[in-house]
Design an enzyme around this catalytic site. Structure first.
Site, short mmCIF file in Angstrom:
data_model
loop_
_atom_site.label_atom_id
_atom_site.label_comp_id
_atom_site.label_asym_id
_atom_site.label_seq_id
_atom_site.Cartn_x
_atom_site.Cartn_y
_atom_site.Cartn_z
NE ARG A 19 -2.35 -2.04 3.10
CZ ARG A 19 -2.77 -2.28 4.33
NH1 ARG A 19 -3.85 -1.65 4.79
NH2 ARG A 19 -2.13 -3.14 5.12
CD GLU A 165 -4.91 -11.57 13.15
OE1 GLU A 165 -4.59 -10.70 12.32
OE2 GLU A 165 -4.65 -11.45 14.37
CG ASN A 180 -2.03 -8.50 18.65
OD1 ASN A 180 -1.19 -8.20 19.49
ND2 ASN A 180 -1.80 -9.34 17.64
NE ARG A 343 27.54 25.14 -1.84
CZ ARG A 343 28.31 25.40 -2.89
NH1 ARG A 343 28.44 26.63 -3.34
NH2 ARG A 343 28.96 24.42 -3.49
C1 UD1 Z 1 -0.76 -8.52 12.58
C2 UD1 Z 1 -1.42 -9.35 13.68
C3 UD1 Z 1 -2.65 -8.59 14.20
C4 UD1 Z 1 -2.22 -7.23 14.69
C5 UD1 Z 1 -1.46 -6.49 13.62
C6 UD1 Z 1 -0.87 -5.22 14.20
C7 UD1 Z 1 -1.03 -11.67 13.04
C8 UD1 Z 1 -1.58 -12.87 12.43
N1 UD1 Z 1 -1.82 -10.62 13.11
O1 UD1 Z 1 -1.70 -8.43 11.54
O2 UD1 Z 1 -3.26 -9.32 15.23
O3 UD1 Z 1 -3.37 -6.49 15.08
O4 UD1 Z 1 -0.38 -7.27 13.12
O5 UD1 Z 1 -0.32 -4.43 13.17
O6 UD1 Z 1 0.12 -11.66 13.45
N2 UD1 Z 1 5.46 -10.06 8.31
C9 UD1 Z 1 6.53 -10.83 8.00
N3 UD1 Z 1 6.33 -12.01 7.37
C10 UD1 Z 1 5.08 -12.45 7.06
C11 UD1 Z 1 3.98 -11.65 7.40
C12 UD1 Z 1 4.20 -10.46 8.04
O7 UD1 Z 1 7.68 -10.45 8.26
O8 UD1 Z 1 4.98 -13.54 6.52
C13 UD1 Z 1 5.69 -8.79 9.00
C14 UD1 Z 1 5.25 -7.60 8.20
O9 UD1 Z 1 6.31 -7.08 7.43
C15 UD1 Z 1 4.85 -6.62 9.31
C16 UD1 Z 1 4.36 -7.52 10.41
O10 UD1 Z 1 4.91 -8.78 10.16
O11 UD1 Z 1 5.96 -5.92 9.83
C17 UD1 Z 1 2.86 -7.59 10.49
O12 UD1 Z 1 2.38 -8.15 9.29
P1 UD1 Z 1 0.99 -7.76 8.69
O13 UD1 Z 1 0.77 -8.52 7.46
O14 UD1 Z 1 0.88 -6.29 8.61
O15 UD1 Z 1 0.05 -8.32 9.83
P2 UD1 Z 1 -1.43 -7.90 10.06
O16 UD1 Z 1 -2.28 -8.66 9.16
O17 UD1 Z 1 -1.53 -6.44 10.05
#
Ligand code: UD1
Ligand code: CA
Length: 488
Positions: A19, A165, A180, A343
């Protein structure tokens, strides 16, 4: 607050961040002079972890140089495919295990996209986790709009039971406003064991770290959720509108801290500072001022209105108005501006002056020396108590090489001088108005350049620019002069 040193802080940063619509990975977008990941790592540092592990996946090549610079203490673990937050944690733990590290004590998990997170909050989370003897403690927050977040589910007694979730929640669960944050303190040994048991049987088909709560509770362990004081701290940034919002909030926080430490900020709404900037007591920051990078400002100084300073040092009691400066040093009680451009490599000693429409580059200006107006000083060393007359130019570049000029102490350079480097003007020397100084001037001498004397070539425009408006105007003036002469 003092807590035990956590065994590890794991920072998740493998996600794509689609995004942001950017070539740059989301976590490397900047606010307040640091990447979002940099802010999180700074917060992690406050807990003094034994290991810091950043989990990378998408565009991981972008991170190498950045991490070496901002967090040389961190190691990285690779998550080839983004199979969920639980899977990412498993990759980090397996990477540590491959290095022969078996974690005991507390492991902290954070995400790389929460730039407002404070170190104190992580320390508070660890303290709560230790106090309660929990297997996992989730950092939660009450938010105005819980949409998109996992929800903290509590039973009738208010006991935390699980995280659900957004995509797996029932309508009643969707109404819960305690979310969370995605940050947790874990018992590291239990975490290592339980991540092996995560399933991907959910709406997204991913291994969710959030499932750890239900699993550990099912095993009879204590689980807890600790509510953050300020929900903004755990707010994740997903797009550039949220990035701007976080930047504004961070700026407000930094200015607030500066004001409480004794700095007057006349107009916080138009003042921007970055995280590393320091400002001494009783300094006044006027409106429309931006202080970036490693800028350090002393006490009793006045900065702005309209100052734009990057990586610049300002001494005690200096006044810096309407100035753009980068990599400059402005001495105590120096006077700079308005409309001044300093500068890199500019060093103004104490009580020096660089006034209106003055540009200085890679030069030393001695104490009490003045460059009051309309002048360019490049690659020069100016001694103490000297004055550079209005509208002078230091000619430092012959088209191939750059050379330095040296101006001694108590020198008076006349107005509209051209100082042609390399050249030295001795102590106490003077130069006349309009001098072109090509040769060294001995101490105490007056330099005048006769060759610069004016010579008028009569009739030049009519001969060389016939048919132009200038030629026409010159012709008419001559005709008028002739008529006047005839009348007399
Ligand atoms: C996650 C939480 C949710 C919480 C939210 C807060 C889970 C399943 N859900 O959801 O409860 O409210 O964060 O922002 O954990 N990432 C990885 N590898 C992956 C997936 C994600 O490194 O395979 C990292 C992303 O880069 C990011 C973080 O984990 O920094 C959160 O991932 P994101 O996909 O944003 O999780 P949410 O669905 O927002
Ligand atoms: Ca998220």
């Amino acid at each position: 607050m003092s807590v035990k040193r956590p065994a590890a802080v794991i920072v998740l940063s493998a996600g794509e961040g689609t995004r942001m619509k950017s070539k740059l990975p989301k976590m490397l977008h900047e606010i307040g002079g640091r990447s979002m990941l940099g802010h999180v790592l700074e917060a992690a540092r406050a807990t003094d972890p034994e290991h810091t592990v950043v989990v990378l996946g998408h565009k991981r090549e972008h991170f190498t140089e950045h991490l070496a610079r901002v967090a040389p203490e961190a190691s990285t673990a690779i998550q080839e495919e983004q199979n969920g937050t639980g899977h990412a944690v498993r990759m980090a733990l397996e990477d540590l295990a491959r290095q022969g590290l078996k974690l005991t004590g507390t492991a902290v998990l954070t995400c790389g996209d929460t730039p407002l997170l404070r170190g104190e909050t992580l320390v508070g989370l660890i303290a709560e986790h230790e106090r309660e003897g929990n297997a996992v403690t989730a950092l939660s927050a009450r938010v105005p709009d819980p949409h998109g977040y996992g929800r903290i589910v509590r039973d009738a007694d208010g006991e935390f039971t699980e995280i659900v979730e957004q995509s797996d929640a029932t309508p009643e669960q969707l109404a819960i406003d305690e979310i969370n944050s995605g940050m947790y303190a874990f018992d590291a040994a239990l975490l290592t064991e339980v991540v092996q048991r995560l399933s991907s049987d959910n709406a997204k088909g991913e291994e969710y770290i959030t499932d750890v709560v239900g699993l550990l509770r099912g095993d009879g362990h204590r689980v807890g959720a600790w509510v953050a004081d300020d929900w903004h701290e755990v707010q994740g940034v997903n797009n550039r509108a949220q990035l701007a919002e976080a930047r504004r909030l961070l700026n407000d926080r930094l200015l607030h801290d500066l004001m409480l430490s004794g700095v007057t900020v006349v107009d916080p709404a138009t003042t921007w500072v970055e995280a590393e900037v320091t400002i001494g007591r009783d300094t006044v920051v006027h409106p429309d001022t931006r202080l970036y990078g490693s800028t350090r400002i002393g006490e009793d100084a006045e900065v702005g209105p309209g100052a734009d300073l990057r990586d610049t040092v300002v001494g005690d009691g200096a006044v810096v108005r309407q100035t753009t400066a980068e990599g400059a040093e402005i001495g105590a009680e120096a006077d700079v501006g308005p409309y001044t451009y300093l500068r890199p490599g500019t060093r103004l000693a104490e009580r020096a002056k660089a006034g209106a429409f003055v540009e200085v580059k890679n030069s030393n200006v001695g104490s009490g020396s003045k460059i009051p107006h309309l002048t360019y000083v490049g690659d020069a060393d100016i001694g103490v108590g000297s004055n550079i007359g209005c509208s002078s130019v230091f000619v430092n570049y012959d088209g191939v090489d750059k050379s330095r000029s040296t101006i001694g102490d108590h020198v008076r350079i006349g107005s509209d001088n051209t100082i042609v480097a390399p050249v030295t003007v001795g102590d106490g020397a003077y130069s006349g108005a309009g001098a072109v100084v090509r040769d060294d001037v001995p101490p105490g001498a007056l330099a005048v350049s006769e060759g610069h004397r004016q010579r008028n070539v009569e009739g030049w425009t009519l001969r060389k620019r016939p048919g132009t408006a200038s030629a026409e105007a010159a012709e008419q003036a001559e005709r008028r002069a002739g008529a006047d002469a005839d009348e007399q």
